[in-house]
Design a protein around this motif. Sequence first.
Motif, PDB file in Angstrom:
ATOM      1  N   PHE A 120      -9.230  13.398  30.210  1.00  0.00           N
ATOM      2  CA  PHE A 120      -9.988  14.651  30.173  1.00  0.00           C
ATOM      3  C   PHE A 120      -9.046  15.846  30.048  1.00  0.00           C
ATOM      4  CE2 PHE A 120     -11.748  18.143  32.912  1.00  0.00           C
ATOM      5  CZ  PHE A 120     -12.614  18.660  31.960  1.00  0.00           C
ATOM      6  N   LEU A 121      -7.948  15.836  30.793  1.00  0.00           N
ATOM      7  CA  LEU A 121      -6.976  16.927  30.691  1.00  0.00           C
ATOM      8  C   LEU A 121      -6.447  17.054  29.265  1.00  0.00           C
ATOM      9  CD1 LEU A 121      -4.771  16.659  33.915  1.00  0.00           C
ATOM     10  CD2 LEU A 121      -6.421  18.447  33.342  1.00  0.00           C
ATOM     11  N   ALA A 122      -6.144  15.929  28.642  1.00  0.00           N
ATOM     12  CA  ALA A 122      -5.624  15.966  27.272  1.00  0.00           C
ATOM     13  C   ALA A 122      -6.667  16.523  26.310  1.00  0.00           C
ATOM     14  CB  ALA A 122      -5.190  14.562  26.841  1.00  0.00           C
ATOM     15  N   GLY A 123      -7.941  16.161  26.522  1.00  0.00           N
ATOM     16  CA  GLY A 123      -8.993  16.702  25.677  1.00  0.00           C
ATOM     17  C   GLY A 123      -9.139  18.201  25.836  1.00  0.00           C
ATOM     18  N   ALA A 124      -9.047  18.688  27.073  1.00  0.00           N
ATOM     19  CA  ALA A 124      -9.124  20.131  27.318  1.00  0.00           C
ATOM     20  C   ALA A 124      -7.913  20.845  26.733  1.00  0.00           C
ATOM     21  CB  ALA A 124      -9.225  20.395  28.817  1.00  0.00           C
ATOM     22  N   GLN A 125      -6.790  20.209  26.824  1.00  0.00           N
ATOM     23  CA  GLN A 125      -5.553  20.776  26.269  1.00  0.00           C
ATOM     24  C   GLN A 125      -5.682  20.993  24.768  1.00  0.00           C
ATOM     25  OE1 GLN A 125      -2.050  18.224  26.718  1.00  0.00           O
ATOM     26  NE2 GLN A 125      -1.119  19.806  27.986  1.00  0.00           N
ATOM     27  N   LYS A 126      -6.275  20.030  24.072  1.00  0.00           N
ATOM     28  CA  LYS A 126      -6.476  20.162  22.622  1.00  0.00           C
ATOM     29  C   LYS A 126      -7.415  21.318  22.290  1.00  0.00           C
ATOM     30  CE  LYS A 126      -5.653  15.288  21.535  1.00  0.00           C
ATOM     31  NZ  LYS A 126      -6.273  14.010  21.069  1.00  0.00           N
TER      32      LYS A 126
END
Length: 306
Positions: A120-126
């Motif tokens: 989820f963090l990686a998705g938000a980062q993108k």
Amino acid sequence: MILNRVTNELLERCPVCGGTDLRAKLQVQDKSVSQETFTIVQCQACGFQFTNPRPDATSIGPYYESAAYVSHNSGAQGLINQVYKVARFFTVRRKVALITKLNGGQPGRLLDYGCGTGHFLAGAQKARWWVAGLEPNDLARADAAARTHEPIGRPTDLTGIPAGSFDVITLWHVLEHVHTLNETLEQLIRVLGKGGKLLIAVPNVESLDAQHYRQDWAAYDVPRHLYHFSPASMRRLLSRHGLTVRQTLPLALDAYYVSMLSEKHRSPERAGGPLTVLRAGYSSNRYAAQHDGQYSSVLYVAEREA
């Protein structure tokens, strides 16, 4: 298999209201790791249910030591874990879209408490969010750090974060695992910025699938799940901390996933196949739509009271 060197703790007061009249409601077996049986008690004053007694914070680690525990292990295999990963691919997008909407349509500062392997963090980062994560499990924390290219702290690092640091704080199926329930909520509220949103997703003990599967309901997940929330008990807990629930949102896919796990928990002569799972998940969601949103899992969107 009873795990060695486990220290149990017995709560004498309800974590939500402080009541002392706690009565046994259900005996549930840990089907995932230890095969031990744990007691779920219910507070007679407010109705809150929780696992009691329970392994203390220093002893509970071995109960998470399963190669199948997918939130801690991106390499977990098997049909159920593959289903989980497919669902995660789509739900990450929806979660990021939701927090962006709640933040006025703009990316902001996100803390994911109990971030697992960091998907989820990686998705938000993108989506251009500034992200931070806290995670107790060493393997998952290293995985999340590699995925986001950001340092991932431990939950104990929360007390060192400056006040008002985040626009959105998320706990995706995490709060039910936290031993220091009220203390952790106090710290999360402290680091939430003015006008910020606290998102908490937890299983709903009053859902139809919980009633249907009873002691076989996979979302009891004892002893890893310390608390078993209903919408009423969650609102009461958050109100105690000066928070108002602004929205409750369904996590409709959870009814199917939890039903799939629950069928595996049943004895072989009672367990059903894919059609049984689909019927159970559909029935649970239909029931929830007709009964004040009593979905298998509920997402609570809270903010500070004015």
